[in-house]
Design a protein around this motif. Structure first.
Motif, PDB file in Angstrom:
ATOM      1  N   MET A   1       0.859  -1.174   0.000  1.00 42.00           N
ATOM      2  CA  MET A   1       0.000   0.000   0.000  1.00 42.00           C
ATOM      3  C   MET A   1       0.905   1.237   0.000  1.00 42.00           C
ATOM      4  N   ASN A   2       0.720   2.113  -1.001  1.00 40.53           N
ATOM      5  CA  ASN A   2       1.541   3.322  -1.067  1.00 40.53           C
ATOM      6  C   ASN A   2       0.940   4.430  -0.194  1.00 40.53           C
ATOM      7  N   LYS A   3       1.652   5.555  -0.066  1.00 39.83           N
ATOM      8  CA  LYS A   3       1.226   6.652   0.811  1.00 39.83           C
ATOM      9  C   LYS A   3      -0.135   7.203   0.393  1.00 39.83           C
ATOM     10  N   ARG A   4      -0.340   7.412  -0.892  1.00 38.50           N
ATOM     11  CA  ARG A   4      -1.622   7.958  -1.349  1.00 38.50           C
ATOM     12  C   ARG A   4      -2.777   7.041  -0.965  1.00 38.50           C
ATOM     13  N   THR A   5      -2.619   5.748  -1.180  1.00 36.86           N
ATOM     14  CA  THR A   5      -3.655   4.783  -0.839  1.00 36.86           C
ATOM     15  C   THR A   5      -3.914   4.781   0.660  1.00 36.86           C
ATOM     16  N   ARG A   6      -2.845   4.834   1.465  1.00 37.91           N
ATOM     17  CA  ARG A   6      -2.995   4.893   2.926  1.00 37.91           C
ATOM     18  C   ARG A   6      -3.736   6.155   3.345  1.00 37.91           C
ATOM     19  N   ASP A   7      -3.370   7.301   2.747  1.00 37.75           N
ATOM     20  CA  ASP A   7      -4.028   8.571   3.075  1.00 37.75           C
ATOM     21  C   ASP A   7      -5.511   8.531   2.727  1.00 37.75           C
ATOM     22  N   GLU A   8      -5.833   7.993   1.558  1.00 36.00           N
ATOM     23  CA  GLU A   8      -7.231   7.894   1.147  1.00 36.00           C
ATOM     24  C   GLU A   8      -8.000   6.950   2.065  1.00 36.00           C
ATOM     25  N   TYR A   9      -7.401   5.815   2.378  1.00 31.57           N
ATOM     26  CA  TYR A   9      -8.043   4.855   3.268  1.00 31.57           C
ATOM     27  C   TYR A   9      -8.278   5.478   4.641  1.00 31.57           C
ATOM     28  N   GLY A  10      -7.265   6.159   5.171  1.00 36.49           N
ATOM     29  CA  GLY A  10      -7.390   6.793   6.484  1.00 36.49           C
ATOM     30  C   GLY A  10      -8.470   7.853   6.511  1.00 36.49           C
ATOM     31  N   GLY A  11      -8.522   8.689   5.482  1.00 29.78           N
ATOM     32  CA  GLY A  11      -9.543   9.730   5.409  1.00 29.78           C
ATOM     33  C   GLY A  11     -10.935   9.151   5.297  1.00 29.78           C
TER      34      GLY A  11
END
Length: 133
Positions: free
Chosen positions: A1-11
């Motif tokens: 999981m890349n940073k963008r995917t993690r950020d989207e998932y977290g949001g």
């Protein structure tokens, strides 16, 4: 999981944990009631601009007993924010939107744009949206 995917998932998870029904993909939806063509165009331009800026977007995001937000943007490692497109909003309408969609909710900001100010030209309308976000 890349940073963008993690950020989207977290949001998305923060919003869902707070009771907001957010789609897993970018989505532009019609309002459940009636909405003018001008309102739909403004909402679509807002969603497109935010998506171009790298946010994950969803429209007509609902929370039971609270309401439905026109556009929600999240991801990019920032707290989510809301955008309401209103026709000639009064101070009371703006206060109500802030009370329901901002205070006590996971949104860091709630912008309220007056659709009556949207220019007729699509190019001018895109510029207006850029300037107001």
């Amino acid at each position: 999981m890349n940073k963008r995917t993690r950020d989207e998932y977290g949001g998305r998870k923060d919003l869902q944990d707070a009771g907001w029904h957010v789609q897993q993909q970018d989505a532009i939806a019609f309002n459940g009631g009636s909405e003018s063509t001008q309102h739909l165009v403004a909402k679509t331009l807002v969603a497109n601009e935010l998506r171009d800026r790298g946010y994950r977007i969803d429209t007509e995001v609902q929370k039971e007993d609270v309401g439905e937000i026109d556009v929600v943007a999240y991801g990019k490692g920032e707290p989510p924010f809301a955008v309401e497109v209103e026709t000639n909003p009064t101070k009371d309408v703006v206060a109500d939107k802030l009370s329901r969609y901002y205070r006590g909710e996971p949104y860091c900001e709630c912008y309220v744009l007056d659709v009556d100010d949207l220019p007729d030209s699509i190019t001018a309308a895109q510029e207006w949206v850029e300037e107001n976000l």
